[in-house]
Design an enzyme around this catalytic site. Structure first.
Site, PDB file in Angstrom:
ATOM      1  N   GLY A   1       7.829  10.496   8.606  1.00  8.88           N
ATOM      2  CA  GLY A   1       7.309  11.129   7.402  1.00  8.88           C
ATOM      3  C   GLY A   1       6.359  12.273   7.649  1.00  8.88           C
TER       4      GLY A   1
ATOM      5  N   HIS B   1       0.832  -1.207   0.000  1.00  8.00           N
ATOM      6  CA  HIS B   1       0.000   0.000   0.000  1.00  8.00           C
ATOM      7  C   HIS B   1       0.866   1.255   0.000  1.00  8.00           C
ATOM      8  CE1 HIS B   1      -3.196   2.810   0.938  1.00  8.00           C
ATOM      9  NE2 HIS B   1      -4.072   1.830   0.831  1.00  8.00           N
TER      10      HIS B   1
ATOM     11  N   THR C   1      11.847   9.686  10.365  1.00 12.26           N
ATOM     12  CA  THR C   1      11.415   8.285  10.437  1.00 12.26           C
ATOM     13  C   THR C   1       9.907   8.118  10.262  1.00 12.26           C
ATOM     14  OG1 THR C   1      11.258   8.428  12.855  1.00 12.26           O
ATOM     15  CG2 THR C   1      13.337   7.625  11.923  1.00 12.26           C
TER      16      THR C   1
ATOM     17  N   ILE D   1      10.180  16.951   6.755  1.00 13.40           N
ATOM     18  CA  ILE D   1       9.446  15.757   7.150  1.00 13.40           C
ATOM     19  C   ILE D   1      10.090  15.199   8.413  1.00 13.40           C
ATOM     20  CG2 ILE D   1       8.930  15.253   4.724  1.00 13.40           C
ATOM     21  CD1 ILE D   1      10.820  12.801   5.000  1.00 13.40           C
TER      22      ILE D   1
ATOM     23  N   ARG E   1       8.703  23.201   5.689  1.00 14.16           N
ATOM     24  CA  ARG E   1       9.188  22.436   4.543  1.00 14.16           C
ATOM     25  C   ARG E   1      10.140  21.324   4.991  1.00 14.16           C
ATOM     26  NH1 ARG E   1       7.612  25.094   0.065  1.00 14.16           N
ATOM     27  NH2 ARG E   1       7.164  27.323   0.254  1.00 14.16           N
TER      28      ARG E   1
END
Length: 298
Positions: free
Chosen positions: A172, A82, A170, A167, A165
């Site tokens: 995300g 997925h 680990t 993430i 800007r």
């Protein structure tokens, strides 16, 4: 009457029972919240959690899920069929009782802010909560997945709504928003050729010119050696399950395969199933409100 809202977080872990249970414990621990269901898929490497309750409790449980998922799930080590962009990939809120969509939108924004502040996961608002038209569709936000997200968020049109800007290295990013009930409906085929499932998915999904309110992709169920058309039905009133199933059967026949079974992941509105029963049984002048026994009992 008390307000009731449903929340259906998807976490990017479907194999490690200890991690899954630790995340779900965050829901169990909140007063005023009822855990309705959770469903894990090893091939997808994903778990869908469903709970409901009062808005305050549901918000607390949702933030708890995000924090624990960020703590325990490392997407650098994650593999699954997925698509995913976050340890907790999506957190939708669905108004159930005495609650308008606008209220669910406000709740989602409050939770999104807390997820960034407390779990340090940048957040995109999506569906009815989206801050721009190009952010409504979850698939558009998720494109590039975790591996491409660090670069994507640097683009002017893809800065997260919360978190800047960047993430989480680990965990995300995550999509948070309000939406109407969705049916996760999967169709399994009598083949191990995932390309056939992908071709059928392309015919079904709206973005490729298919049915309205249908999102679909082809995936491989490794443990069964079966190709699957994995579908999200975002409005079963506009496009019913039976219509998608019948077209899938017709398209599968072109490739010399057939449908061997279907799956519904998580909970689904009764009406979605009654619509299919009415179609396949060819019931004439059926009245859902009057002729379903459970409606009178409830």
């Amino acid at each position: 009457m008390a307000k009731i809202v449903e929340c259906v977080p998807n976490i990017s872990e479907g194999r490690n029972t200890k991690i899954i249970e630790a995340v779900i414990d965050q829901v169990r621990a909140v007063k005023g919240v009822t855990l309705l269901d959770y469903s894990s898929d090893a091939s997808h490497n994903r778990t869908v959690i469903t709970f409901l309750g009062n808005p305050e409790g549901v918000a607390e449980a949702a933030v708890g899920v995000a924090k624990k998922a960020a703590e325990l799930i490392d997407l650098n080590k994650h593999q699954g069929e997925h698509p995913r962009m976050g340890a907790v990939d999506v957190i939708p809120f669905i108004p159930i009782k005495e609650m308008e969509v606008a209220e669910a939108v406000e709740l989602s924004k409050k939770v999104a802010k807390r997820v960034w502040e407390e779990a340090k996961i940048p957040v995109f608002l999506y569906e009815d909560s989206a801050s721009a038209p190009h952010r409504v569709n979850l698939a558009a936000i998720r494109k590039g997945q975790f591996e491409g997200m660090a670069q994507k968020v640097k683009e002017p049109e893809w800065e997260p709504d919360f978190g800047g800007r960047t993430i989480n290295p680990t965990a995300g990013v995550v999509a948070v928003g309000a939406r109407m009930p969705l049916v996760a409906f999967n169709i399994n085929l009598s083949t191990s050729d995932v390309e056939i499932a992908s071709k059928i998915a392309k015919i079904l999904r709206r973005s490729s010119g298919g049915f309205d309110c249908v999102k679909a992709l082809g995936v491989m169920l490794e443990e069964r050696n079966v190709a699957q058309v994995s579908i999200n039905m975002t409005n079963f009133h506009k496009t019913p399950l039976y219509r998608v199933l019948e077209l899938t059967k017709a398209e599968a026949a072109r490739w010399g395969v057939h449908v061997i079974g279907t799956e519904i992941i998580g909970l689904t509105p009764m009406q979605a199933l009654i619509d299919s029963a009415e179609y396949y049984l060819q019931i004439e002048q059926f009245d859902f409100d009057k002729q379903v026994l459970e409606n009178h009992i409830l």
